[in-house]
Write a protein that holds these residues in place. Structure first.
Motif, mmCIF file in Angstrom:
data_model
loop_
_atom_site.group_PDB
_atom_site.id
_atom_site.type_symbol
_atom_site.label_atom_id
_atom_site.label_comp_id
_atom_site.label_asym_id
_atom_site.label_seq_id
_atom_site.Cartn_x
_atom_site.Cartn_y
_atom_site.Cartn_z
ATOM 1 N N GLU A 68 0.859 -1.179 0.000
ATOM 2 C CA GLU A 68 0.000 0.000 0.000
ATOM 3 C C GLU A 68 0.891 1.222 0.000
ATOM 4 N N ILE A 69 0.693 2.087 -0.987
ATOM 5 C CA ILE A 69 1.566 3.245 -1.108
ATOM 6 C C ILE A 69 0.812 4.515 -0.752
ATOM 7 N N SER A 70 1.096 4.992 0.436
ATOM 8 C CA SER A 70 0.574 6.275 0.890
ATOM 9 C C SER A 70 1.552 6.753 1.961
ATOM 10 N N LEU A 89 15.518 -2.522 -13.852
ATOM 11 C CA LEU A 89 14.968 -3.813 -14.255
ATOM 12 C C LEU A 89 15.099 -4.772 -13.081
ATOM 13 N N HIS A 90 14.406 -5.899 -13.222
ATOM 14 C CA HIS A 90 14.532 -6.988 -12.248
ATOM 15 C C HIS A 90 14.892 -8.251 -13.017
ATOM 16 N N ILE A 91 15.472 -9.203 -12.304
ATOM 17 C CA ILE A 91 15.812 -10.460 -12.974
ATOM 18 C C ILE A 91 14.654 -11.457 -12.893
ATOM 19 N N ARG A 134 9.694 1.808 -14.701
ATOM 20 C CA ARG A 134 9.655 2.611 -13.474
ATOM 21 C C ARG A 134 8.201 2.728 -13.060
ATOM 22 N N PHE A 135 7.983 3.215 -11.840
ATOM 23 C CA PHE A 135 6.621 3.329 -11.328
ATOM 24 C C PHE A 135 6.418 4.675 -10.665
ATOM 25 N N THR A 136 5.222 5.222 -10.818
ATOM 26 C CA THR A 136 4.859 6.402 -10.025
ATOM 27 C C THR A 136 3.370 6.360 -9.693
ATOM 28 N N TYR A 142 -2.483 7.357 -4.504
ATOM 29 C CA TYR A 142 -2.721 6.180 -3.673
ATOM 30 C C TYR A 142 -2.881 4.918 -4.512
ATOM 31 N N ILE A 143 -2.223 3.850 -4.093
ATOM 32 C CA ILE A 143 -2.494 2.544 -4.683
ATOM 33 C C ILE A 143 -2.344 1.483 -3.603
ATOM 34 N N LYS A 144 -3.217 0.483 -3.713
ATOM 35 C CA LYS A 144 -3.071 -0.718 -2.903
ATOM 36 C C LYS A 144 -2.956 -1.856 -3.897
HETATM 37 C C1 KMT Z 1 7.813 -1.418 -7.666
HETATM 38 O O1 KMT Z 1 8.516 -2.432 -7.658
HETATM 39 O O2 KMT Z 1 8.012 -0.487 -8.460
HETATM 40 C C2 KMT Z 1 6.730 -1.331 -6.713
HETATM 41 O O3 KMT Z 1 6.546 -2.236 -5.955
HETATM 42 C C3 KMT Z 1 5.879 -0.155 -6.702
HETATM 43 C C4 KMT Z 1 4.662 -0.401 -7.436
HETATM 44 S S1 KMT Z 1 3.605 -1.538 -6.660
HETATM 45 C C5 KMT Z 1 2.136 -0.673 -6.596
#
Ligand code: KMT
Ligand code: NI
Length: 180
Positions: A68-70, A89-91, A134-136, A142-144
């Motif tokens: 949960e992002i707040s 990136l992720h593996i 990337r994420f924003t 707000y996001i759950k």
């Molecule tokens: C990520 O890895 O970028 C995250 O976990 C954030 C997004 S999850 C709502």
């Protein structure tokens, strides 16, 4: 629930939509060609949803937790918001399912252009291993999200550039160099 478009290149607030003028939308099929999979699910009943159950079983998503992002719910909120928005990136796959709120997952297309994927309540997205993204949060702030993983989770982000990783090579072979 799920919408995607090419981003403009302005440096304004990352939480704004950043549409091009005129808008240039991207279909979910186009995302799939980049290895980005998505579903619209019943976010009010994740515990009993047969569709989610099927996805988890087929893909081996044994692990599940809630993110949960707040400012109240996430420790080190400001720092996390900053690091989520660093290109990385992720593996392994990054699997997220929005059960409340919404956010933007930005992914690079084959030509390195940013595609913004708006994931709202009921939207589930899988970013393949090795894709730069990337994420924003959006303006709703707000996001759950449910987070899934195959086995014990490893969330390590490798900030760009990390092109020597095998997962990056695999991604390029499967989704960048491949004719679709
Ligand atoms: C990520 O890895 O970028 C995250 O976990 C954030 C997004 S999850 C709502
Ligand atoms: Ni990530």
């Amino acid at each position: 629930v799920l919408q995607a478009w090419y981003m403009d290149d302005s440096n304004e607030d990352q939480r704004l939509p950043h549409h091009k003028e005129p808008k240039e939308f991207v279909s979910l099929d186009q995302l799939a060609e980049l290895g980005v999979l998505s579903w619209k699910l019943d976010a009010d009943n994740p515990d009993t949803d047969p569709e989610l159950k099927k996805i988890r079983e087929e893909r081996g998503y044994s692990y599940l937790d809630v993110c949960e992002i707040s400012p109240e719910k996430l420790p080190n909120y400001d720092e996390k918001i900053r690091s989520f928005f660093e290109e990385h990136l992720h593996i392994d796959e990054e699997i997220r399912y929005a059960v409340a709120g919404s956010g933007y997952f930005d992914v690079r297309d084959r030509n390195e252009a940013w595609i913004r994927v708006w994931v709202k309540k009921g939207g589930m997205i899988i970013l393949p291993a090795g894709i730069y993204h990337r994420f924003t949060l959006d303006e709703g702030n707000y996001i759950k999200a449910l987070r899934f993983f195959v086995g014990e989770p490893v969330w390590t982000p490798y900030n760009r550039p990390h092109d020597h990783l095998p997962a990056r090579g695999e991604y390029i072979k499967n989704f960048v160099e491949k004719d679709v």
